[in-house]
Design a protein around this motif. Structure first.
Motif, PDB file in Angstrom:
ATOM      1  N   VAL A   1       6.263  -0.110  14.920  1.00  0.00           N
ATOM      2  CA  VAL A   1       6.875   1.223  14.802  1.00  0.00           C
ATOM      3  C   VAL A   1       5.858   2.317  15.109  1.00  0.00           C
ATOM      4  O   VAL A   1       6.148   3.251  15.853  1.00  0.00           O
ATOM      5  N   ILE A   2       4.673   2.247  14.551  1.00  0.00           N
ATOM      6  CA  ILE A   2       3.694   3.313  14.689  1.00  0.00           C
ATOM      7  C   ILE A   2       2.913   3.163  15.989  1.00  0.00           C
ATOM      8  O   ILE A   2       2.620   4.140  16.652  1.00  0.00           O
ATOM      9  N   GLY A   3       2.554   2.014  16.320  1.00  0.00           N
ATOM     10  CA  GLY A   3       1.781   1.765  17.536  1.00  0.00           C
ATOM     11  C   GLY A   3       0.323   1.525  17.203  1.00  0.00           C
ATOM     12  O   GLY A   3      -0.176   1.984  16.171  1.00  0.00           O
ATOM     13  N   PRO A   4      -0.345   0.799  18.079  1.00  0.00           N
ATOM     14  CA  PRO A   4      -1.740   0.456  17.806  1.00  0.00           C
ATOM     15  C   PRO A   4      -2.683   1.653  17.812  1.00  0.00           C
ATOM     16  O   PRO A   4      -3.707   1.652  17.143  1.00  0.00           O
ATOM     17  N   LYS A   5      -2.361   2.709  18.574  1.00  0.00           N
ATOM     18  CA  LYS A   5      -3.240   3.876  18.632  1.00  0.00           C
ATOM     19  C   LYS A   5      -3.225   4.686  17.328  1.00  0.00           C
ATOM     20  O   LYS A   5      -4.256   5.146  16.883  1.00  0.00           O
ATOM     21  N   GLU A   6      -2.066   4.871  16.767  1.00  0.00           N
ATOM     22  CA  GLU A   6      -1.899   5.716  15.588  1.00  0.00           C
ATOM     23  C   GLU A   6      -2.083   4.959  14.270  1.00  0.00           C
ATOM     24  O   GLU A   6      -2.173   5.584  13.217  1.00  0.00           O
ATOM     25  N   LEU A   7      -2.142   3.651  14.279  1.00  0.00           N
ATOM     26  CA  LEU A   7      -2.228   2.867  13.047  1.00  0.00           C
ATOM     27  C   LEU A   7      -3.483   3.181  12.228  1.00  0.00           C
ATOM     28  O   LEU A   7      -3.382   3.354  11.002  1.00  0.00           O
ATOM     29  N   PRO A   8      -4.693   3.310  12.803  1.00  0.00           N
ATOM     30  CA  PRO A   8      -5.867   3.659  11.993  1.00  0.00           C
ATOM     31  C   PRO A   8      -5.743   5.048  11.329  1.00  0.00           C
ATOM     32  O   PRO A   8      -6.175   5.261  10.190  1.00  0.00           O
ATOM     33  N   VAL A   9      -5.113   5.994  12.021  1.00  0.00           N
ATOM     34  CA  VAL A   9      -4.927   7.337  11.454  1.00  0.00           C
ATOM     35  C   VAL A   9      -3.990   7.270  10.250  1.00  0.00           C
ATOM     36  O   VAL A   9      -4.233   7.883   9.203  1.00  0.00           O
ATOM     37  N   VAL A  10      -2.926   6.497  10.349  1.00  0.00           N
ATOM     38  CA  VAL A  10      -1.970   6.358   9.248  1.00  0.00           C
ATOM     39  C   VAL A  10      -2.649   5.688   8.053  1.00  0.00           C
ATOM     40  O   VAL A  10      -2.465   6.121   6.907  1.00  0.00           O
ATOM     41  N   PHE A  11      -3.450   4.642   8.316  1.00  0.00           N
ATOM     42  CA  PHE A  11      -4.161   3.973   7.218  1.00  0.00           C
ATOM     43  C   PHE A  11      -5.145   4.938   6.536  1.00  0.00           C
ATOM     44  O   PHE A  11      -5.302   4.927   5.306  1.00  0.00           O
ATOM     45  N   ARG A  12      -5.802   5.792   7.318  1.00  0.00           N
ATOM     46  CA  ARG A  12      -6.723   6.769   6.746  1.00  0.00           C
ATOM     47  C   ARG A  12      -5.966   7.746   5.838  1.00  0.00           C
ATOM     48  O   ARG A  12      -6.423   8.073   4.745  1.00  0.00           O
ATOM     49  N   LYS A  13      -4.814   8.238   6.313  1.00  0.00           N
ATOM     50  CA  LYS A  13      -3.996   9.173   5.519  1.00  0.00           C
ATOM     51  C   LYS A  13      -3.497   8.509   4.224  1.00  0.00           C
ATOM     52  O   LYS A  13      -3.525   9.120   3.159  1.00  0.00           O
ATOM     53  N   ILE A  14      -3.090   7.248   4.347  1.00  0.00           N
ATOM     54  CA  ILE A  14      -2.628   6.528   3.158  1.00  0.00           C
ATOM     55  C   ILE A  14      -3.785   6.366   2.173  1.00  0.00           C
ATOM     56  O   ILE A  14      -3.629   6.556   0.966  1.00  0.00           O
ATOM     57  N   GLY A  15      -4.962   6.098   2.644  1.00  0.00           N
ATOM     58  CA  GLY A  15      -6.147   5.954   1.789  1.00  0.00           C
ATOM     59  C   GLY A  15      -6.479   7.269   1.086  1.00  0.00           C
ATOM     60  O   GLY A  15      -6.852   7.285  -0.094  1.00  0.00           O
ATOM     61  N   GLN A  16      -6.362   8.370   1.831  1.00  0.00           N
ATOM     62  CA  GLN A  16      -6.628   9.675   1.227  1.00  0.00           C
ATOM     63  C   GLN A  16      -5.612   9.992   0.115  1.00  0.00           C
ATOM     64  O   GLN A  16      -5.981  10.507  -0.947  1.00  0.00           O
ATOM     65  N   LEU A  17      -4.335   9.694   0.358  1.00  0.00           N
ATOM     66  CA  LEU A  17      -3.307   9.937  -0.661  1.00  0.00           C
ATOM     67  C   LEU A  17      -3.561   9.101  -1.911  1.00  0.00           C
ATOM     68  O   LEU A  17      -3.429   9.587  -3.042  1.00  0.00           O
ATOM     69  N   VAL A  18      -3.940   7.832  -1.718  1.00  0.00           N
ATOM     70  CA  VAL A  18      -4.229   6.972  -2.870  1.00  0.00           C
ATOM     71  C   VAL A  18      -5.441   7.496  -3.626  1.00  0.00           C
ATOM     72  O   VAL A  18      -5.471   7.510  -4.869  1.00  0.00           O
ATOM     73  N   GLY A  19      -6.474   7.974  -2.905  1.00  0.00           N
ATOM     74  CA  GLY A  19      -7.670   8.541  -3.540  1.00  0.00           C
ATOM     75  C   GLY A  19      -7.320   9.789  -4.359  1.00  0.00           C
ATOM     76  O   GLY A  19      -7.825   9.979  -5.475  1.00  0.00           O
ATOM     77  N   LYS A  20      -6.449  10.665  -3.796  1.00  0.00           N
ATOM     78  CA  LYS A  20      -6.039  11.864  -4.542  1.00  0.00           C
ATOM     79  C   LYS A  20      -5.258  11.490  -5.800  1.00  0.00           C
ATOM     80  O   LYS A  20      -5.452  12.100  -6.856  1.00  0.00           O
ATOM     81  N   ALA A  21      -4.406  10.486  -5.689  1.00  0.00           N
ATOM     82  CA  ALA A  21      -3.632  10.054  -6.854  1.00  0.00           C
ATOM     83  C   ALA A  21      -4.558   9.509  -7.942  1.00  0.00           C
ATOM     84  O   ALA A  21      -4.382   9.803  -9.133  1.00  0.00           O
ATOM     85  N   LYS A  22      -5.575   8.727  -7.543  1.00  0.00           N
ATOM     86  CA  LYS A  22      -6.534   8.202  -8.538  1.00  0.00           C
ATOM     87  C   LYS A  22      -7.327   9.333  -9.189  1.00  0.00           C
ATOM     88  O   LYS A  22      -7.586   9.307 -10.391  1.00  0.00           O
ATOM     89  N   ALA A  23      -7.722  10.347  -8.404  1.00  0.00           N
ATOM     90  CA  ALA A  23      -8.474  11.481  -8.942  1.00  0.00           C
ATOM     91  C   ALA A  23      -7.614  12.252  -9.950  1.00  0.00           C
ATOM     92  O   ALA A  23      -8.103  12.670 -11.020  1.00  0.00           O
ATOM     93  N   MET A  24      -6.349  12.463  -9.633  1.00  0.00           N
ATOM     94  CA  MET A  24      -5.452  13.155 -10.553  1.00  0.00           C
ATOM     95  C   MET A  24      -5.283  12.355 -11.844  1.00  0.00           C
ATOM     96  O   MET A  24      -5.261  12.928 -12.951  1.00  0.00           O
TER      97      MET A  24
END
Length: 181
Positions: free
Chosen positions: A19-42
């Motif tokens: 669905v996302i494609g091989p080019k955009e997959l690392p960017v999506v994983f980075r964004k997901i990691g950032q969201l999880v990090g913000k949730a842990k900080a909160m």
């Protein structure tokens, strides 16, 4: 609740790659990691704030005092030692004496105030009676109700026998009163 095993993760990765494609997959994983990090900080900030509020409220002190009580209860070897030193009525006797003294003081003070109030009322009554004795109030004597002239004439006629002079006087007085004969 949700069991996430390696098979489910592999299926999600394949669907994401398609669905996302091989080019955009690392960017999506980075964004997901950032969201999880913000949730842990909160979550950490929330937990820290709750612990600070509990410390401010004295929960830590209460927990320590309860724990010390537990230790104290465990260390008691003979619980009857304190009861051997107990003198019955010592503290309660002191308290009851103090309460009785305080009650007596209050009773005396209330009695004095009541007596002062009664004395003041009696003095006010005496002063009012003295004023009324000094200044006798003028009593109006009510005059007997006036009788109409006709009633007076008949009363006079009943008391004394009619003489020709009186009859002549009555006839002269009748025109003056407004009645004609």
């Amino acid at each position: 609740m949700f069991g996430l095993g390696w098979a489910e993760i592999l299926v999600a990765a394949v669907v994401g790659l398609i669905v996302i494609g091989p080019k955009e997959l690392p960017v999506v994983f980075r964004k997901i990691g950032q969201l999880v990090g913000k949730a842990k900080a909160m979550a950490r900030d929330f937990s820290r704030a709750m612990n600070e509020a509990a410390d401010d409220a004295g929960v830590k002190d209460a927990v320590e005092s309860v724990n010390s009580l537990k230790d104290g209860v465990r260390s008691v070897s003979d619980p009857t030692t304190k009861w051997k030193d107990f003198v019955p009525g010592s503290e309660t006797g002191k308290l009851s004496k103090e309460r009785a003294e305080n009650a007596k003081k209050m009773h005396d003070a209330m009695g004095e105030r009541a007596q002062k109030r009664i004395d003041a009322e009696n003095m006010a009554k005496a002063a009012a009676e003295k004023k009324s004795a000094k200044k006798p109030s003028p009593v109006k004597k009510s005059a007997p109700p006036k009788k109409p002239e006709a009633a007076k004439k008949s009363a006079v006629a009943q008391k004394t026998p009619a003489t020709p002079k009186k009859l002549a006087a009555q006839k002269k007085a009748a025109p003056k009163s407004g009645t004609k004969t």
